[in-house]
Structure formats: C-alpha cells, structure tokens
Design a protein around this motif. Structure first.
Motif, PDB file in Angstrom:
ATOM      1  N   GLU A 293      -1.209  15.343   6.213  1.00 59.23           N
ATOM      2  CA  GLU A 293      -2.484  14.857   6.713  1.00 59.23           C
ATOM      3  C   GLU A 293      -3.458  14.668   5.545  1.00 59.23           C
ATOM      4  OE1 GLU A 293      -5.266  13.386   9.079  1.00 59.23           O
ATOM      5  OE2 GLU A 293      -3.284  13.988   9.798  1.00 59.23           O
ATOM      6  N   THR A 294      -4.176  13.524   5.541  1.00 52.17           N
ATOM      7  CA  THR A 294      -5.070  13.211   4.429  1.00 52.17           C
ATOM      8  C   THR A 294      -6.549  13.335   4.783  1.00 52.17           C
ATOM      9  OG1 THR A 294      -5.050  10.869   5.015  1.00 52.17           O
ATOM     10  CG2 THR A 294      -3.400  11.623   3.433  1.00 52.17           C
ATOM     11  N   SER A 295      -6.852  13.855   5.970  1.00 54.73           N
ATOM     12  CA  SER A 295      -8.253  13.948   6.367  1.00 54.73           C
ATOM     13  C   SER A 295      -8.971  15.102   5.683  1.00 54.73           C
ATOM     14  CB  SER A 295      -8.356  14.112   7.888  1.00 54.73           C
ATOM     15  OG  SER A 295      -7.663  15.289   8.307  1.00 54.73           O
ATOM     16  N   ASN A 325       1.306   3.577  -3.386  1.00 56.62           N
ATOM     17  CA  ASN A 325       0.506   3.250  -2.198  1.00 56.62           C
ATOM     18  C   ASN A 325      -0.395   4.416  -1.803  1.00 56.62           C
ATOM     19  OD1 ASN A 325       1.643   0.718  -2.062  1.00 56.62           O
ATOM     20  ND2 ASN A 325       3.230   1.319  -0.604  1.00 56.62           N
ATOM     21  N   ILE A 326       0.054   5.633  -2.027  1.00 64.23           N
ATOM     22  CA  ILE A 326      -0.797   6.797  -1.756  1.00 64.23           C
ATOM     23  C   ILE A 326      -2.019   6.767  -2.679  1.00 64.23           C
ATOM     24  CG2 ILE A 326      -0.925   9.317  -1.953  1.00 64.23           C
ATOM     25  CD1 ILE A 326       1.997   9.401  -1.048  1.00 64.23           C
ATOM     26  N   LEU A 327      -1.793   6.432  -3.965  1.00 63.19           N
ATOM     27  CA  LEU A 327      -2.924   6.328  -4.882  1.00 63.19           C
ATOM     28  C   LEU A 327      -3.853   5.188  -4.473  1.00 63.19           C
ATOM     29  CD1 LEU A 327      -1.105   6.906  -8.300  1.00 63.19           C
ATOM     30  CD2 LEU A 327      -2.497   8.529  -7.024  1.00 63.19           C
ATOM     31  N   GLY A 328      -3.261   4.108  -3.925  1.00 63.84           N
ATOM     32  CA  GLY A 328      -4.104   3.027  -3.423  1.00 63.84           C
ATOM     33  C   GLY A 328      -4.988   3.470  -2.269  1.00 63.84           C
ATOM     34  N   ARG A 329      -4.464   4.326  -1.397  1.00 68.35           N
ATOM     35  CA  ARG A 329      -5.291   4.875  -0.319  1.00 68.35           C
ATOM     36  C   ARG A 329      -6.358   5.798  -0.877  1.00 68.35           C
ATOM     37  NH1 ARG A 329      -0.359   6.040   2.384  1.00 68.35           N
ATOM     38  NH2 ARG A 329      -0.845   8.269   2.328  1.00 68.35           N
ATOM     39  N   PHE A 330      -6.029   6.517  -1.933  1.00 69.81           N
ATOM     40  CA  PHE A 330      -7.033   7.364  -2.581  1.00 69.81           C
ATOM     41  C   PHE A 330      -8.210   6.532  -3.096  1.00 69.81           C
ATOM     42  CE2 PHE A 330      -4.271  11.258  -3.894  1.00 69.81           C
ATOM     43  CZ  PHE A 330      -4.162  11.584  -2.555  1.00 69.81           C
ATOM     44  N   ASN A 336     -15.658  10.627  -4.489  1.00 68.98           N
ATOM     45  CA  ASN A 336     -15.508  10.132  -5.852  1.00 68.98           C
ATOM     46  C   ASN A 336     -14.472  10.920  -6.647  1.00 68.98           C
ATOM     47  OD1 ASN A 336     -17.315   8.087  -5.539  1.00 68.98           O
ATOM     48  ND2 ASN A 336     -19.002   9.082  -6.611  1.00 68.98           N
ATOM     49  N   ASN A 337     -14.332  12.203  -6.348  1.00 66.29           N
ATOM     50  CA  ASN A 337     -13.343  13.008  -7.066  1.00 66.29           C
ATOM     51  C   ASN A 337     -11.935  12.491  -6.808  1.00 66.29           C
ATOM     52  OD1 ASN A 337     -15.305  14.777  -8.114  1.00 66.29           O
ATOM     53  ND2 ASN A 337     -15.307  15.971  -6.229  1.00 66.29           N
ATOM     54  N   ILE A 338     -11.636  12.142  -5.563  1.00 64.13           N
ATOM     55  CA  ILE A 338     -10.306  11.634  -5.221  1.00 64.13           C
ATOM     56  C   ILE A 338     -10.086  10.272  -5.860  1.00 64.13           C
ATOM     57  CG2 ILE A 338      -8.840  10.901  -3.298  1.00 64.13           C
ATOM     58  CD1 ILE A 338     -10.162  13.040  -1.605  1.00 64.13           C
ATOM     59  N   ARG A 339     -11.086   9.425  -5.862  1.00 67.57           N
ATOM     60  CA  ARG A 339     -10.953   8.109  -6.489  1.00 67.57           C
ATOM     61  C   ARG A 339     -10.753   8.233  -7.997  1.00 67.57           C
ATOM     62  NH1 ARG A 339     -16.121   4.962  -4.700  1.00 67.57           N
ATOM     63  NH2 ARG A 339     -14.981   3.143  -5.476  1.00 67.57           N
ATOM     64  N   TYR A 340     -11.476   9.161  -8.604  1.00 62.98           N
ATOM     65  CA  TYR A 340     -11.312   9.364 -10.040  1.00 62.98           C
ATOM     66  C   TYR A 340      -9.897   9.827 -10.364  1.00 62.98           C
ATOM     67  CZ  TYR A 340     -12.075  11.140 -14.749  1.00 62.98           C
ATOM     68  OH  TYR A 340     -11.980  11.366 -16.096  1.00 62.98           O
ATOM     69  N   VAL A 341      -9.380  10.761  -9.568  1.00 65.97           N
ATOM     70  CA  VAL A 341      -8.019  11.264  -9.793  1.00 65.97           C
ATOM     71  C   VAL A 341      -7.007  10.131  -9.656  1.00 65.97           C
ATOM     72  CG1 VAL A 341      -6.241  12.671  -8.724  1.00 65.97           C
ATOM     73  CG2 VAL A 341      -8.456  13.676  -9.225  1.00 65.97           C
TER      74      VAL A 341
END
Length: 955
Positions: A293-295, A325-330, A336-341
């Motif tokens: 789960e990614t919520s 694709n998981i990184l694309g969902r990120f 912002n922390n998840i996008r930066y990672v």
C-alpha cells in the motif's frame, strides 16, 4: 551549595543575553570542579547530569569524564545509568580515558540484572574501539544465545560495532547468524539482519571483483554462508506480506515495515552479481512491488527499498520496468521528500541501466522543473541532462531555456549554460537551430555565462556559410538593440559578428522557419509567413555599436566589451566605409577610435592608437623625398592593413574537440591520441553530469617508467647506434598520452621579442667567441592564422587583427646585453653532434656543450634545424620531456621558420634552439628525452613523436 539540575535549567532559561548565560555556566562549572576536587560522592550523579545539560548547550565538559568512570563502577543502578549516559555523550572513541572503562564494561556484561548488562552492551555499541572489541567479543558472544530477547538484540548491535572495528573477526561469528534467524522476536530478527548487513559490508573488497577472489577469502566465505539463507529470508518476507493485523507489529496498516526493509537490504547485498540468488528473490520482489500500500509513508519506504534491490541485482526486464514505474508514481506524489528520493534514484542508478524506461516519464520529470522547491528542481535538471538524445533534443533544450529564465540563484546559470552548450554540441539537429539556441541562451543569461560559451558561440557562427552568418548577425543586432546592456556575453558576441559581417546587414534577409516538435512528439508545420530582416544603412549600424560604449567601464567584462567594440570600429571602415567611398562615415569611425587613445585603460589606449595607425597608412609612411622605395612601402602597408581588417579565418572545431579530449576522458573512459582519434569512435558522446578528472600527474616526467629501463625502445636505439631517435606513431600508446598529454597539448610558445646573442651568459673557451661564427638575429615572424590553426586556449574575441605574411628580416647589430637567449655558441670541433630526428625533410641535430667546467652536471643542448626540401617549414615547434632526475629549461628558438638549404644555399643562418638541462644523477644515468615536433610544410601540418637516449657518456 550545588544546584539541582532543574534549578540550573531555570537559571539558564531566565538569562536574557548570551553573556548572562555564560556567567551562569561558568559559575556552576566552578562549583562542579570544586565538588570533583573534594570528592563529594553524594553529589556526583547530580554533577554529571548538569554536565550533560551543559554539553547540550555546547560548553566544555571534559573535566567531568573521570566522574563518569566512577559512576559506572558504582554498585547502584541509578548512578550506573547516569554514568553510562555521560560515557556515551561526553566521551568519544578517541578519548584516552575510555580504556579505563574496559574492566567495568566486562564486569557489567556478567551482571545478572538484564538492565545493567543492557547498559554495558549499549555503551559497547556506541564507543567500542578495536582493542575493546577484541577483549569483550567473547562476553558479547555469550549474550547472543541469552534466553532474554532484550539482551539478544542489544548483543547483536554491539557485535556489529565490534566487527566493524575488527573485520578479521567476521569469520569467527558468521556461523551464529543462521541460528539467530530462527528467533521469534521481531526485534531480535531486525538486529540480526543488521548484523548480517554489517558483515557483508565489512568484508567487501573494492579492489577485486567477486569472481576473482580466492575461495577462502572472508568475502567469499560470508557470501557463500549467507546465500544459503536466501530461501529462509524469502519465506520470512512472504509471511510478513500475508500476515493479518497484528497490534504489536502493525505500522500504518503494514506488518512490521522495519523488518521488511531490512530483509530487502540484505537481498540487495546477496543478489548483487549473482543470478542464482536473484532468481530466488524475483517472485517475492514482484509481490512486494505490486501488493504494498502506498497511501502511507511506511508503504513508500518498503517500495523504495524494493526498487533499490531490483535495480541492484540482475533482475528480469519486466521487474525493472515495474521498479521504474514505481518511481514514476513517486514523482506524482505531493510529498516533496518522496519526489526527491525518486529523482535522486533515477539519476544515480536507473538512468545508467534502462534509459528507455525512464524516457516514458520524461514529461513528469520536466514538470518537476516548475516545482517551488529548489532541491526538486536541481534533481530534475540533473536527470534531464541524461535524457537528452537526437530525438528530443529540441524539446528538452527548450525546457532548459525556460528554466534558465526563472532559475534562482543566479550563480546556477553559469553551470546550466555550460550544460546546454554541451547538449547543443553533441546532439544538434541543424546548424540554424544550434545558432538560434545559443543566441537565445546569450539573450537570457549573457551576464552569467562563462567566456567559453561566448567563444564557442562565435566559433559556430564563423564556421557557417554567408547565408547563416547573415541570419545570425541580423538576429544578434536585433537582440543588442533590445537589450538593456546587462547581457555582456550577448553584446560581445553581437559586436564581434557586426564587425566581421557588417556588409551582410546592408541587404534584406528572409528566413522560412522549419518544422518543430512538441513535448508530445507532435510535429508542428512551419508558419506560412517567412521572417524578414530589413536592410540597415551604415550609419544606423554604427549608431547601434556606439550606444554600447556609452556605459561606464566598471568590470573586466565591460573592458573586454570595449576592446571588441574598438576592433569592430576598425573593421567597419573596411566593411561599410572607406576613405574614398564614404569619407564622412570613415571620419566618424576614426574619431570614435581616437576618443579612446587617451583612455585610462592601457589596453584600450593601445588598441585605439594601433588601429588609428592602421587606418592612416599614408601618414604612417610620410617621406619628404618621395622615393620609389617609400612609395612601394606605402602600397605594401596599405595592402597589409586591408588584409589585417579582412574576415577572420574559419575556426577548426576539431582542434577544440581534440584539446578537450586530451584534457579529460570521454564518456567511454578512452584517451584521445595525438592523431586526434580514439581507440574506438562512438557516434555520439554521452554527456556526463560530473566533471571528468584528468590523468594523474604524479609520474608526468618519469620517463624511466615510460621507457621501462631496458625496454625494447632503448634496445632498438642501441642497435641503431644511439644516434637516431626511434620515431613512434602519432597514435602512441595510452601511457604515453596519459603522461605527456598536458605537455604536448599546449600551443607552441613564440618568443615575445627578437632573440639575441649573449657572450656573457656562459663561460667560453679561450678565444672561442672570436673563432666561432656569429649568429644572425631574426625578428619575430607574424603569420596569418590559417583555417586549421585555431588555438582554443586563446580568446576568440578581443584581440587585435593578425597581420599576415610579414617577412622577417635580419638584424644589423648584436645585442650583447640581453641574457635570456635561445642561441648558444655556434658549433666547433670537440662538441658531440647527434642526429636525433629526421622526418619529412626536417632534420634536427643536438650539439652537447658544457658551458661551465666547474659544473659537469649542466649541459646546453643546442638543437639545429635543417630543411632538405625546396619549401620553407613554418610554425616549427620542438617540445621535450625528461625524467624526474633531470631539470630542463627550453629557451625560445631563433626563428619558427626553417628555410630550405638545397641547391647550395648556405647564406641563410641555421635555426637554433637551446635546451639547458641538469643531470642530477650524472655518472649513473644518462640524458633521456622524449621529443614532439610540429611544423607546417606546403600547407600541411606535420606532427611526430620521437624518443632519444643516445647521448654519450658524461651527459
């Protein structure tokens, strides 16, 4: 009276200034020192607690370290707890006092109370040194099998610290891990996995790959043991994924995410470069990637670790695409922390393995350039550089230019401009698009871009045909007219082009735009209406250039700009107005030049005076007698001035690229050879984000390593009698290029003034000065720059025009007082003369002279250049490299042109150059030289490398 801890905190909080706080701390520190000196045991734990508070505030507390040792030795648990806390905070592993705690730690490890033993294990896990680790490892090993899980997990962490400090103990404890993995406590299992991770990282040998290591090496042993545990770990991870709700381990609806992350970390270390272990993990990794789960952040942490594991092992292609694709969902996440990672992971590892899968998320990555968070924008920018190719270069460069407009802080613009230039150079789709992009970049960030960007932009324009030069000049003139004067790079490039191609501005120019591509790869047809630039009259062009100079010179870039403007004025007299055709405009340009003849800037004043003399040839050769010779001289001067103001020669970009490759490795790690090629020829060079480091220069001049002692090269030279250097091919091997690239890639050094003969610079033999033939001096030769003679290290703008085809003449007198000369005494009998080079009609002879009889280590090697062809050699340049035990000084040659000597022509004085060498190992080692010779014969450049070791004994 000693204060309580809470009273000290109240006093510190009540302080209104830093000075008051320092006074309170100083007063309390003095009272604590007094209590320590008086051995007040009942206040010891209170004093250490106050020292901990002072330590948190940043004040010195070293005087209380021994008090911590005394509290550790106390039999009471409260005092031990304060003592261990002070030990871990007030001391570091470098403290000498720490060795006193070893015995107390050992006693507490054997204490029956679990909390006291736990304190000891915590202290070992934080502060253990190598010596303490060896002494206490047996006691820690006992707690690994302790029935209490509280002590087992602390023992695992303490053992991790010990193995980090003593890697040689890993083999002794690797067999304990399989038993610990069967523990039912999740806390113990997490610490066991951390212990496994530490063992794997400790035994990593970066010098050798895994397959080249010996079978009994520690790394092989640990990997073999732990890879047998992969099925057990897979089973454990599956049970966690299928486990229902457990209140003891549930975090955000996910069962024990900490344990799952640790298992995935171990998977990455065990599956690296091992297909068998990776195959066992693929199924469970796919299950983790699809069912998590990614919520909540807990699920994102597991997915991130799963992506790291998938990209770090030889996984299936479908699994890699799933990870990307998981990184694309990120990237679509609001956090912002998840996008930066995600951006950081894509840039660091993913883009190197599967660039095609990353391209599918290109639009999402481009959108990150508009994020308000500067760290997100920087990561996205770094990733976009990797995504550029021939198909999307126009779209991505457009996005980079848009980002350049809003980029802040402004000092980042310099780096972005350099990156855009690299992209344009590598993936340019057409010449007109390249010039459009560079002009747009200069319009946006001409103030911040580096001078190299301006120079290369000018070089690309100068290499284009007249049609493209007209387009670029019209566009630059329009940009200069609309600019407020702040974009110095744009002004320098524009003024240079106006001076060179002003005649093209006198005609209309019509341009039909080509098709463009959007970010969705949709092709937009060209507009039906062409773009037209109207012709300008000469006075308007001069007005635009003059307006640029009406600003005060305040910086170095302003000074360079004014220098380019003066050159532009001089060239406009040739392009737009001559003294006969447009006398009024010619007079105006002359006045603009003369206005700077009294400038405070020496460079501007010098240029203005030189250009004024160049534009007034009749005044320069005024002769009251009007003889025929002076009339011819005036005609020749006028022709020379006209040629000096002609268009600059076309820049050879291959020379620029070759020097760049000589200075740094390309993307494939290859070195440029001396013939301009590489060991392989990739069609496109990948743009790397980090700057390439040059080759090591520790052994730059150690030619004993190059020649290899008794190498085949020396043997071949000895077989040849040691008289002729063995000429190596232009390509050379990599070691030669790596060691001597810095020396031989430099441009030829031209003497700043005419060389002269100096009889006082060295001791002469009796009557030798009068017996020898006196050298004839030559004035320096100024040769017009040919099409293939562009030197990128010199600026392309801001220099005076080069006067072409000026013939050197022999001086009538000898300067006896100029000491720095390249001409030594002429040859005479007794000095050994060695032929060291003979290629393409050019022969070089070395004459070895001992100038000082009291210093036998010094030798003056006089190189004599001989031309056996019918044409002169121009641009002759001799470069030498010597071993470390030899010091060398190369003086300028007497001339850079070697005239032909065939047909009995003996009247011309030979060209000579002196090389002063000092052999520190005279008697044990002889002189060795590596030579590189460059010259131009019949318009063709010649380049040869040679090694010579045939010097006689005593040199």
């Amino acid at each position: 009276m000693s204060l309580k801890l809470r009273d000290l905190i109240r006093q510190v909080r009540a302080c209104k200034t830093a000075a008051e706080e320092r006074a309170v701390i100083a007063k309390e520190s003095a009272m604590i020192r007094t209590a320590i000196r008086e051995e007040q045991e009942h206040f010891r734990h209170r004093n250490v607690a106050k020292l901990l508070f002072m330590h948190m505030l940043g004040y010195p507390t070293h005087f209380g370290q021994l008090e911590c040792m005394k509290l550790i030795a106390s039999p009471h648990f409260p005092e031990k707890r304060i003592g261990y806390l002070g030990l871990m905070l007030l001391l570091s592993e470098e403290a000498d006092v720490l060795m006193l705690a070893t015995n107390s730690l050992k006693n507490d490890l054997n204490n029956p109370q679990k909390f006291i033993a736990g304190l000891s294990l915590c202290a070992i896990g934080n502060l253990a040194t190598a010596d303490m680790s060896r002494d206490l490892a047996p006691e820690i090993d006992k707690h690994l099998s302790n029935p209490n899980p509280y002590l087992r997990k602390k023992a695992c962490l303490a053992m991790s610290r010990c193995l980090t400090k003593c890697p040689d103990m890993v083999e002794d404890f690797v067999d304990r891990v399989p038993l610990l993995l069967k523990d039912k406590s999740h806390g113990v299992m997490i610490t066991v996995l951390q212990l496994m991770t530490r063992m794997l990282l400790t035994t990593v040998n970066n010098d050798k790959p895994e397959e080249e290591e010996e079978e009994d090496s520690p790394r092989k042993l640990v990997l073999t043991k732990f890879r047998h545990l992969v099925p057990t770990l897979v089973k454990l991870l599956r049970s966690l994924l299928s486990m229902g709700y457990s209140p003891d381990h549930d975090v955000g609806g996910i069962s024990d995410p900490f344990l799952q992350v640790q298992i995935l970390t171990v998977f990455r270390l065990l599956g690296e470069n091992n297909a068998e272990a990776s195959e066992q993990m693929n199924d469970v990794l796919a299950q983790v990637a699809t069912n998590t789960e990614t919520s909540k952040n807990a699920g994102n942490a597991i997915l991130y670790e799963a992506v790291q594991t998938i990209m770090g092992i030889p996984s299936e292609e479908g699994l890699s695409v799933l990870a990307i694709n998981i990184l694309g969902r990120f990237l679509l996440n609001r956090d912002n922390n998840i996008r930066y990672v995600a951006l950081n992971t894509l840039s660091a590892s993913v883009v190197q393995t599967d660039i095609g899968a990353v391209q599918r998320h290109r639009n999402t990555i481009v959108e990150c350039l508009k994020d308000p968070d500067v760290s997100i924008r920087q990561r996205a920018l770094e990733l976009i550089y990797h995504l550029v190719n021939e198909d999307n270069v126009e779209v991505l460069v457009g996005e980079l230019l848009n980002y350049l407009v809003v980029c802040d802080p402004r000092h980042d613009r310099t780096e972005i401009c350099s990156r855009i230039l690299q992209v344009v150079q590598t993936y340019s789709s057409s010449d007109i698009w390249r010039i459009d992009t560079l002009i747009t970049m200069l319009t946006i960030a001409g103030r911040e871009c580096s001078p190299d960007v301006v120079h290369v932009s000018i070089a690309y324009i100068s290499r284009s045909d007249d049609d493209l030069c007209a387009y670029a000049t019209h566009k630059l003139l329009k940009a200069i007219r609309d600019d407020d004067g702040s974009q110095k790079g744009l002004l320098i490039a524009g003024i240079w082009c106006i001076g060179e191609y002003a005649d093209l501005l006198l005609k209309d120019y019509t341009y039909i735009p080509s098709t463009t591509t959007t970010s969705e790869n949709e092709i937009i047809p060209a507009q039906q209406q062409p773009i037209t630039f109207e012709a300008l009259d000469p006075s308007s062009i001069v007005d635009i250039v003059e307006n640029v100079t009406k600003r005060q010179v305040t910086t170095f870039s302003d000074s360079v700009l004014h220098q380019v403007v003066l050159t532009c004025y001089a060239k406009l007299t040739e392009r737009l107005a001559s003294e006969k055709s447009s006398p009024h405009l010619f007079e105006r340009l002359t006045r603009l030049l003369q206005k700077h003849s009294t400038s405070h800037s020496l460079e501007l004043q010098l240029r203005a005076c030189e250009y004024g003399a160049l534009l007034a040839p009749s005044a320069a050769v005024t002769d009251p007698f009007g003889t025929k010779e002076n009339i011819e001289s005036s005609t020749n001067f006028a022709a020379t001035a006209k040629e000096a103001l002609a268009r600059m020669p076309v820049v050879d970009m291959e020379v620029i690229a070759r020097k760049q490759r000589l200075a740094a490795r390309n993307a494939l790690g290859e070195l440029e050879t001396f013939d301009g090629g590489t060991t392989s020829h990739p069609t496109k060079q990948k743009i790397i984000s980090s700057k390439s480091t040059g080759a090591s220069s520790n052994d730059l001049l150690d030619l004993s390593d190059i020649f290899g002692g008794g190498s085949a090269t020396q043997q071949q030279q000895q077989q040849n009698g040691g008289k002729q250097g063995v000429t190596t091919p232009a390509t050379g091997n990599k070691s030669d290029v790596d060691l001597l690239a810095d020396i031989f890639s430099a441009p030829a050094t031209i003497s700043a003034g005419p060389p002269s003969f100096d009889p006082f610079s060295q001791q002469q033999q009796p009557n030798s000065f009068f017996m020898q033939q006196q050298p004839v001096l030559h004035t320096p030769i100024t040769t017009a720059i040919k099409k293939d003679q562009f030197v990128p290290s010199a600026p392309l703008v801001g220099n005076t025009p080069v006067v072409a085809d000026t013939v050197s003449t022999a001086a009538k007198t000898v300067d006896l007082f100029q000491s720095n000369t390249s001409v030594s005494a002429a040859p005479f009998a007794g000095n050994p003369v060695l032929s060291v080079f003979n290629q393409d009609g050019l022969e070089i002879e070395f004459e070895c002279i001992k100038p000082d009889s009291s210093n036998p280590q010094r030798t003056d090697v006089v190189a004599t250049f001989k031309n056996s062809t019918t044409e002169p050699f121009v641009g002759v340049n001799l470069q030498c490299a010597v071993p470390k035990y030899i010091t060398m000084e190369i003086l300028p040659p007497s001339s850079t042109t070697v005239p032909p000597t065939v047909g009995g022509n003996k009247s011309t004085m030979p060209v000579r150059q002196t090389i002063r060498v000092t052999n520190a190992n005279l008697g044990t080692k002889k002189l060795l030289m590596k030579l590189k010779v460059n010259f131009t014969a019949r318009g063709n450049k010649m380049e040869h490398m040679s090694t010579f070791s045939g010097f006689p004994d005593g040199y």
